[in-house]
Design a protein around this motif. Sequence first.
Motif, PDB file in Angstrom:
ATOM      1  N   HIS A  61       0.832  -1.204   0.000  1.00 24.90           N
ATOM      2  CA  HIS A  61       0.000   0.000   0.000  1.00 24.90           C
ATOM      3  C   HIS A  61       0.869   1.257   0.000  1.00 24.90           C
ATOM      4  O   HIS A  61       0.619   2.196  -0.772  1.00 24.90           O
ATOM      5  N   SER A  62       1.886   1.266   0.867  1.00 27.62           N
ATOM      6  CA  SER A  62       2.761   2.441   0.965  1.00 27.62           C
ATOM      7  C   SER A  62       3.539   2.652  -0.323  1.00 27.62           C
ATOM      8  O   SER A  62       3.719   3.793  -0.765  1.00 27.62           O
ATOM      9  N   TYR A  63       4.000   1.564  -0.927  1.00 31.94           N
ATOM     10  CA  TYR A  63       4.763   1.719  -2.172  1.00 31.94           C
ATOM     11  C   TYR A  63       3.897   2.334  -3.262  1.00 31.94           C
ATOM     12  O   TYR A  63       4.336   3.234  -3.989  1.00 31.94           O
ATOM     13  N   ARG A  64       2.672   1.845  -3.380  1.00 34.87           N
ATOM     14  CA  ARG A  64       1.779   2.392  -4.397  1.00 34.87           C
ATOM     15  C   ARG A  64       1.548   3.885  -4.196  1.00 34.87           C
ATOM     16  O   ARG A  64       1.495   4.658  -5.157  1.00 34.87           O
ATOM     17  N   LYS A  65       1.422   4.280  -2.937  1.00 31.35           N
ATOM     18  CA  LYS A  65       1.129   5.677  -2.618  1.00 31.35           C
ATOM     19  C   LYS A  65       2.354   6.572  -2.773  1.00 31.35           C
ATOM     20  O   LYS A  65       2.262   7.685  -3.305  1.00 31.35           O
ATOM     21  N   ILE A  66       3.513   6.084  -2.326  1.00 37.11           N
ATOM     22  CA  ILE A  66       4.715   6.912  -2.267  1.00 37.11           C
ATOM     23  C   ILE A  66       5.617   6.746  -3.481  1.00 37.11           C
ATOM     24  O   ILE A  66       6.220   7.702  -3.952  1.00 37.11           O
ATOM     25  N   GLN A  67       5.727   5.499  -3.967  1.00 35.09           N
ATOM     26  CA  GLN A  67       6.651   5.139  -5.036  1.00 35.09           C
ATOM     27  C   GLN A  67       8.056   5.686  -4.745  1.00 35.09           C
ATOM     28  O   GLN A  67       8.562   6.556  -5.456  1.00 35.09           O
ATOM     29  N   PRO A  68       8.674   5.172  -3.681  1.00 29.24           N
ATOM     30  CA  PRO A  68       9.999   5.645  -3.273  1.00 29.24           C
ATOM     31  C   PRO A  68      11.081   5.233  -4.263  1.00 29.24           C
ATOM     32  O   PRO A  68      10.856   4.378  -5.129  1.00 29.24           O
ATOM     33  N   ASP A  69      12.233   5.852  -4.138  1.00 28.08           N
ATOM     34  CA  ASP A  69      13.375   5.471  -4.976  1.00 28.08           C
ATOM     35  C   ASP A  69      13.970   4.148  -4.510  1.00 28.08           C
ATOM     36  O   ASP A  69      14.409   3.336  -5.329  1.00 28.08           O
ATOM     37  N   VAL A  70      14.011   3.962  -3.192  1.00 33.65           N
ATOM     38  CA  VAL A  70      14.590   2.752  -2.603  1.00 33.65           C
ATOM     39  C   VAL A  70      13.718   2.287  -1.448  1.00 33.65           C
ATOM     40  O   VAL A  70      13.246   3.101  -0.653  1.00 33.65           O
ATOM     41  N   THR A  71      13.520   0.975  -1.356  1.00 37.01           N
ATOM     42  CA  THR A  71      12.775   0.386  -0.243  1.00 37.01           C
ATOM     43  C   THR A  71      13.683  -0.580   0.502  1.00 37.01           C
ATOM     44  O   THR A  71      14.358  -1.403  -0.115  1.00 37.01           O
ATOM     45  N   ILE A  72      13.702  -0.463   1.832  1.00 33.77           N
ATOM     46  CA  ILE A  72      14.436  -1.393   2.693  1.00 33.77           C
ATOM     47  C   ILE A  72      13.399  -2.342   3.273  1.00 33.77           C
ATOM     48  O   ILE A  72      12.536  -1.934   4.047  1.00 33.77           O
ATOM     49  N   MET A  73      13.473  -3.621   2.904  1.00 32.72           N
ATOM     50  CA  MET A  73      12.404  -4.577   3.202  1.00 32.72           C
ATOM     51  C   MET A  73      12.876  -5.735   4.081  1.00 32.72           C
ATOM     52  O   MET A  73      13.758  -6.506   3.695  1.00 32.72           O
ATOM     53  N   ASP A  74      12.280  -5.855   5.262  1.00 30.91           N
ATOM     54  CA  ASP A  74      12.537  -7.015   6.119  1.00 30.91           C
ATOM     55  C   ASP A  74      11.911  -8.253   5.472  1.00 30.91           C
ATOM     56  O   ASP A  74      10.985  -8.147   4.666  1.00 30.91           O
ATOM     57  N   ILE A  75      12.420  -9.438   5.835  1.00 29.94           N
ATOM     58  CA  ILE A  75      11.872 -10.676   5.268  1.00 29.94           C
ATOM     59  C   ILE A  75      10.764 -11.239   6.134  1.00 29.94           C
ATOM     60  O   ILE A  75       9.663 -11.514   5.661  1.00 29.94           O
ATOM     61  N   GLN A  76      11.032 -11.412   7.420  1.00 28.93           N
ATOM     62  CA  GLN A  76      10.057 -12.025   8.318  1.00 28.93           C
ATOM     63  C   GLN A  76       9.141 -10.970   8.929  1.00 28.93           C
ATOM     64  O   GLN A  76       9.582 -10.162   9.747  1.00 28.93           O
ATOM     65  N   MET A  77       7.874 -10.992   8.514  1.00 29.30           N
ATOM     66  CA  MET A  77       6.897 -10.034   9.020  1.00 29.30           C
ATOM     67  C   MET A  77       5.525 -10.687   9.076  1.00 29.30           C
ATOM     68  O   MET A  77       5.261 -11.649   8.349  1.00 29.30           O
ATOM     69  N   PRO A  78       4.625 -10.168   9.900  1.00 31.55           N
ATOM     70  CA  PRO A  78       3.254 -10.686   9.944  1.00 31.55           C
ATOM     71  C   PRO A  78       2.450 -10.234   8.730  1.00 31.55           C
ATOM     72  O   PRO A  78       2.917  -9.410   7.939  1.00 31.55           O
ATOM     73  N   GLU A  79       1.245 -10.784   8.610  1.00 32.64           N
ATOM     74  CA  GLU A  79       0.316 -10.447   7.529  1.00 32.64           C
ATOM     75  C   GLU A  79       0.817 -10.962   6.168  1.00 32.64           C
ATOM     76  O   GLU A  79       0.188 -11.789   5.538  1.00 32.64           O
ATOM     77  N   LEU A  80       1.954 -10.453   5.733  1.00 34.10           N
ATOM     78  CA  LEU A  80       2.570 -10.892   4.482  1.00 34.10           C
ATOM     79  C   LEU A  80       4.066 -10.682   4.627  1.00 34.10           C
ATOM     80  O   LEU A  80       4.508  -9.598   5.019  1.00 34.10           O
ATOM     81  N   ASP A  81       4.866 -11.714   4.326  1.00 37.00           N
ATOM     82  CA  ASP A  81       6.307 -11.574   4.520  1.00 37.00           C
ATOM     83  C   ASP A  81       6.934 -10.745   3.408  1.00 37.00           C
ATOM     84  O   ASP A  81       6.284 -10.359   2.432  1.00 37.00           O
ATOM     85  N   GLY A  82       8.228 -10.480   3.578  1.00 35.51           N
ATOM     86  CA  GLY A  82       8.922  -9.634   2.620  1.00 35.51           C
ATOM     87  C   GLY A  82       8.982 -10.205   1.223  1.00 35.51           C
ATOM     88  O   GLY A  82       8.941  -9.467   0.232  1.00 35.51           O
TER      89      GLY A  82
END
Length: 226
Positions: A61-82
């Motif tokens: 959701h945030s990517y769609r809204k912001i469309q950043p140049d770079v995203t730092i993404m964790d792998i293990q997360m709730p709801e949906l993993d990285g």
Amino acid sequence: MTKNRADPKEQGNSMADTNRLIKVLIVDDHPLIREGIQSLLEGSEDIILVGEASNGLEAIHSYRKIQPDVTIMDIQMPELDGIGAISSIISEFPQACIAVLTTYRGDIRTLKAIKAGARGYLLKSALRHELIETIRVLAAGKRRFPPEIAAELAAHMDQNGLTNREVEVLQHVANGLSNKEAALAMAIGEDTVKGHLRNIMEKLAAHNRTHAVTIGIQRGIIDFSQ
């Protein structure tokens, strides 16, 4: 809040100046990790933090809204993993520059994230030394996998080349089944299960079946929750 977070009160800079900054989105379910990354970005004049997310769904959701140049993404997360988040983002935004954030060297989930489209690799223990440079390299349209990490990932690709049958055996062991019980569940002989376990321990360089399960969980080969 850090100096690098986009702040409507700070309108002294022109829009052109803001557009020249590298816009970063942080995705991690641990607030302390996000705060740590924020603090590391504070001293950088060419990077601005524009958003945060605490799980994979929020990341999309945030990517769609912001469309950043770079995203730092964790792998293990709730709801949906990285991995799932990276796949979804890349399918919609093929140009997305995402660095995977992980705790373990040679994590199988990291390999999956790279196959899903991640362009960079960051160990949480090395953020202080690697974060800024990784962001700049990815923003320039390049990939960044430190040589020693790339070599280790390649080695683990060979070591962790378990067959589907071996993964199934390891999952049964993780679920507490004995060799006999695993054999019954899989409709194979107990000696066959033992043979699979020997191969598994050799491939994972494990000392025993418990160690093999531990390695399997840490590297994302099996899921302890199953």
